[in-house]
Design a protein around this motif. Sequence first.
Motif, PDB file in Angstrom:
ATOM      1  N   LEU A   3     -15.733  -5.889 -41.700  1.00  0.00           N
ATOM      2  CA  LEU A   3     -14.364  -6.383 -41.591  1.00  0.00           C
ATOM      3  C   LEU A   3     -14.295  -7.676 -40.781  1.00  0.00           C
ATOM      4  O   LEU A   3     -13.598  -8.625 -41.155  1.00  0.00           O
ATOM      5  N   ASP A  56      -5.937  -6.133 -43.575  1.00  0.00           N
ATOM      6  CA  ASP A  56      -6.693  -4.895 -43.794  1.00  0.00           C
ATOM      7  C   ASP A  56      -6.637  -4.436 -45.252  1.00  0.00           C
ATOM      8  O   ASP A  56      -7.640  -3.974 -45.811  1.00  0.00           O
ATOM      9  N   SER A  57      -5.453  -4.553 -45.871  1.00  0.00           N
ATOM     10  CA  SER A  57      -5.334  -4.156 -47.281  1.00  0.00           C
ATOM     11  C   SER A  57      -6.100  -5.123 -48.179  1.00  0.00           C
ATOM     12  O   SER A  57      -6.661  -4.725 -49.206  1.00  0.00           O
ATOM     13  N   TYR A  59      -8.864  -6.570 -47.278  1.00  0.00           N
ATOM     14  CA  TYR A  59     -10.267  -6.174 -47.110  1.00  0.00           C
ATOM     15  C   TYR A  59     -10.623  -5.045 -48.081  1.00  0.00           C
ATOM     16  O   TYR A  59     -11.702  -5.043 -48.692  1.00  0.00           O
ATOM     17  N   GLU A  60      -9.695  -4.107 -48.243  1.00  0.00           N
ATOM     18  CA  GLU A  60      -9.913  -3.020 -49.201  1.00  0.00           C
ATOM     19  C   GLU A  60     -10.021  -3.573 -50.618  1.00  0.00           C
ATOM     20  O   GLU A  60     -10.827  -3.093 -51.426  1.00  0.00           O
ATOM     21  N   MET A  61      -9.205  -4.577 -50.940  1.00  0.00           N
ATOM     22  CA  MET A  61      -9.281  -5.202 -52.267  1.00  0.00           C
ATOM     23  C   MET A  61     -10.645  -5.845 -52.488  1.00  0.00           C
ATOM     24  O   MET A  61     -11.219  -5.767 -53.579  1.00  0.00           O
ATOM     25  N   GLU A  63     -13.449  -4.926 -51.082  1.00  0.00           N
ATOM     26  CA  GLU A  63     -14.423  -3.851 -51.263  1.00  0.00           C
ATOM     27  C   GLU A  63     -14.358  -3.255 -52.663  1.00  0.00           C
ATOM     28  O   GLU A  63     -15.334  -2.702 -53.164  1.00  0.00           O
ATOM     29  N   GLU A  64     -13.177  -3.369 -53.289  1.00  0.00           N
ATOM     30  CA  GLU A  64     -13.015  -2.853 -54.651  1.00  0.00           C
ATOM     31  C   GLU A  64     -13.399  -3.878 -55.710  1.00  0.00           C
ATOM     32  O   GLU A  64     -13.293  -3.614 -56.907  1.00  0.00           O
ATOM     33  N   ARG A 278      -0.688   8.017 -44.855  1.00  0.00           N
ATOM     34  CA  ARG A 278      -1.475   7.089 -44.061  1.00  0.00           C
ATOM     35  C   ARG A 278      -1.303   7.469 -42.594  1.00  0.00           C
ATOM     36  O   ARG A 278      -0.270   7.998 -42.186  1.00  0.00           O
TER      37      ARG A 278
END
Length: 301
Positions: A3, A56-57, A59-61, A63-64, A278
């Motif tokens: 991250l 943060d969201s 970062y998830e994108m 990772e996907e 969440r």
Amino acid sequence: MRLEKFINMVQARVQDVAGADACVQVQEVRKNNNVLLHGMSILRKGQNVSPTIYLDSFYEMMEEGMDVEHIVKRILEVYVKGLPKGNVDMEFFKDFDSVKDRVVFRLVNREKNRELLREVPHVEFFDLAICFCYSYENPEIGEGMILIHDTHVEMWKTCHRELMRLAEHNTPRLMPGWLCSMDSALKGVLDEEALDQLRQMQKETGKYMYVLSNDRRCHGAAAILYPGMLERAARQMGGSFYILPSSIHEVILLRDESPDGGDRLHEMIEDININQLREEEVLSDYAYRYDAVTGKVEEIL
């Protein structure tokens, strides 16, 4: 990619695109239940307000599978969309008379927010805490909340008791309570067959369920604090009921005269908290009960 590396990369790329006259900063932001998010602000010369964009969201994108250039484009789109049309004068916030009509309350978990509660005025309520916010409506920046800290209370020369008095009046006025039967609340979510099964189950068991929130469905669990709200719910439901804190945004009211069955309810709430919410949305793992005779809320231990 870790991250921290992602944040540094995105910050540098956004700075390149925004240009030398912009200041791009990333700060840790402590949200409800001690959840730490990473908020980016892009402040150009002459501006005093900028939207906070949480990375943060994104970062998830990444990772996907979303590439960084596309993420930077999305961040800049969010920035442009949320950018005020002009500067916002915040001087009024120093004057208590200018803010007191929009002081409202919200409910948070006391243990999960113990660090935050050292810095903000609050009132204890079972395992929860009542905190206070300024609810703003501004043509430039829209609607939102500013959490009231101890430093604000000092500046205004007031106290938590005065904030509570104001919030009890202001919150129901600005965010009216919303009480709805569970089957009505789930219309459009469940199909008609499932709704019929829910209605039949409630009829057979005599355990009718309602949802209580505010008209914004945001931090609506605090509606249990509205003067007369639980009394009104008891009249509508026909007696005493359990209060199940399904999230910070709403509670479920379960019609039941018996004060027993607390363990079963606690397990159900804990399961919802772990599997459906969440972390920042969790309110409590415990149920409460409103006694229609005494007019009091009690813990179910």
